[in-house]
Design an enzyme around this catalytic site. Structure first.
Site, PDB file in Angstrom:
ATOM      1  N   CYS A  10     -17.073 -34.369  23.525  1.00  0.00           N
ATOM      2  CA  CYS A  10     -16.256 -35.462  22.991  1.00  0.00           C
ATOM      3  C   CYS A  10     -14.827 -35.019  22.700  1.00  0.00           C
ATOM      4  CB  CYS A  10     -16.926 -36.049  21.750  1.00  0.00           C
ATOM      5  SG  CYS A  10     -17.567 -34.822  20.610  1.00  0.00           S
ATOM      6  N   CYS A  35     -11.112 -27.345  17.687  1.00  0.00           N
ATOM      7  CA  CYS A  35     -11.211 -26.739  16.366  1.00  0.00           C
ATOM      8  C   CYS A  35     -10.373 -25.470  16.312  1.00  0.00           C
ATOM      9  CB  CYS A  35     -12.665 -26.419  16.041  1.00  0.00           C
ATOM     10  SG  CYS A  35     -13.759 -27.823  16.263  1.00  0.00           S
ATOM     11  N   CYS A  83     -19.206 -32.100  17.044  1.00  0.00           N
ATOM     12  CA  CYS A  83     -18.747 -33.331  17.675  1.00  0.00           C
ATOM     13  C   CYS A  83     -17.876 -34.067  16.654  1.00  0.00           C
ATOM     14  CB  CYS A  83     -19.904 -34.185  18.186  1.00  0.00           C
ATOM     15  SG  CYS A  83     -20.985 -34.833  16.934  1.00  0.00           S
TER      16      CYS A  83
END
Length: 136
Positions: A85, A89, A11
């Site tokens: 959220c 990545c 997150c």
């Protein structure tokens, strides 16, 4: 795969939901997968309400073993689970990814934290069952 898969719970702040998921992964599915967590912009400390609720519901002392960490602290991961959220990545290699779409309880009442913890618990149990079924 001759080892347990590594699941990274991610997150933004790595102070609440992802920490809860890491701890519950260890508690409820440690026999099937390794759990870790990190954030794209980690806070300085864990959310005290998350710490308190995890102690109350599961007897887990989050602050004894866990702290907010950056993505660079992660080992090689097999599965990335984002908490809902919008964490992206692109430089984190992994075999598969899923988003759990969990609301952030930070700043809300205990009922919101309990609800989030129970949602994470159910999702950990589901992930455990799926991975155990897929294991050789």
């Amino acid at each position: 795969m001759d080892r347990k898969p590594v699941v990274a719970f991610l997150c933004v702040h790595n102070a609440c939901r992802s920490q809860m998921a890491e701890a519950l992964g260890r508690l409820l599915a440690g026999d099937v997968f390794e759990s870790c967590s990190a954030g794209t912009a980690p806070k300085a400390r864990l959310d005290p309400d998350a710490v308190r609720i995890m102690r109350k519901l599961y007897g887990i002392e989050l602050e004894r073993e866990q702290y907010p960490k950056p993505l660079t602290s992660l080992p090689d991961v097999d599965i990335v689970v984002t908490m809902g959220c919008g964490v992206v990545c692109p430089t984190l290699p992994h075999l598969c990814q899923e988003d759990w779409g969990l609301s952030d309880p930070a700043g809300l009442d205990d009922a919101a934290f309990v609800h989030t913890a129970r949602e994470i618990e159910a999702k950990i149990r589901s992930l455990r069952a799926r991975l155990a079924k897929a294991a050789p």
